[in-house]
Every structure is written in C-alpha cells, then in structure tokens.
Design a protein around this motif. Structure first.
Motif, PDB file in Angstrom:
ATOM      1  N   ASN A  75       2.470   1.872  -3.348  1.00 43.93           N
ATOM      2  CA  ASN A  75       1.479   2.386  -4.284  1.00 43.93           C
ATOM      3  C   ASN A  75       1.228   3.880  -4.059  1.00 43.93           C
ATOM      4  O   ASN A  75       1.225   4.675  -5.004  1.00 43.93           O
ATOM      5  N   ILE A  76       1.055   4.262  -2.812  1.00 39.85           N
ATOM      6  CA  ILE A  76       0.810   5.673  -2.488  1.00 39.85           C
ATOM      7  C   ILE A  76       2.033   6.523  -2.821  1.00 39.85           C
ATOM      8  O   ILE A  76       1.908   7.619  -3.382  1.00 39.85           O
TER       9      ILE A  76
ATOM     10  N   ASN B  66       2.238   7.054  -6.526  1.00 41.59           N
ATOM     11  CA  ASN B  66       1.289   8.093  -6.941  1.00 41.59           C
ATOM     12  C   ASN B  66       1.806   9.484  -6.592  1.00 41.59           C
ATOM     13  O   ASN B  66       1.655  10.429  -7.378  1.00 41.59           O
ATOM     14  N   ALA B  67       2.414   9.628  -5.418  1.00 43.05           N
ATOM     15  CA  ALA B  67       2.963  10.928  -5.011  1.00 43.05           C
ATOM     16  C   ALA B  67       4.098  11.345  -5.941  1.00 43.05           C
ATOM     17  O   ALA B  67       4.197  12.512  -6.321  1.00 43.05           O
TER      18      ALA B  67
ATOM     19  N   ALA C  73       0.827  -1.210   0.000  1.00 40.61           N
ATOM     20  CA  ALA C  73       0.000   0.000   0.000  1.00 40.61           C
ATOM     21  C   ALA C  73       0.862   1.261   0.000  1.00 40.61           C
ATOM     22  O   ALA C  73       0.601   2.209  -0.747  1.00 40.61           O
ATOM     23  N   LEU C  74       1.908   1.273   0.837  1.00 44.64           N
ATOM     24  CA  LEU C  74       2.784   2.447   0.901  1.00 44.64           C
ATOM     25  C   LEU C  74       3.536   2.653  -0.410  1.00 44.64           C
ATOM     26  O   LEU C  74       3.691   3.792  -0.868  1.00 44.64           O
TER      27      LEU C  74
END
Length: 69
Positions: free
Chosen positions: A30-31, A34-35, A27-28
């Motif tokens: 992926n985030i 995106n950032a 999850a991290l």
C-alpha cells in the motif's frame, strides 16, 4: 515501464524480526503504491526502501520518495 528508480538499502546486520508477515506485506504494498503514484509525474522519479536497526530491540522499514508533498 514508469521509469522509476527503485533504490533498496537493507541493513545486513538486522536479524530476523518476528512479525505478521501477511499484514506487513499488505502495508508495504500500500505504501509503495502510494509512493509510485506520488512520483509518476516527477522527473527523475525515485523511491528508496530501507531497513535499519533503531535500537537493539527495534527495526525500521522506511520508504521515501521524491514526489511533491
């Protein structure tokens, strides 16, 4: 390579937190991906990753960027 400033602020008082480390890792990533995409065209691109204790029984991982939107 992309000249993105990565700032990390980990709460040193935060104890170990039970979690599904593989799921959190995915999850991290992926985030963060995106950032990175959000700030690629930004002058002075910056991403902040921060951990903090919200209450006695809650921990937060926050990821913030200075991209548009």
């Amino acid at each position: 390579e992309a000249k993105i400033q990565l700032e990390v602020k980990f709460d040193p008082t935060l104890p170990e937190v039970p979690m599904d480390s593989e799921s959190i890792h995915r999850a991290l990533l992926n985030i963060l991906s995106n950032a990175i995409d959000a700030v690629l065209e930004t002058e002075s691109a910056r991403i902040l990753v921060e951990t903090r204790r919200e209450r006695q029984d809650y921990a937060t991982i926050a990821i913030e960027d200075n991209g548009p939107g």
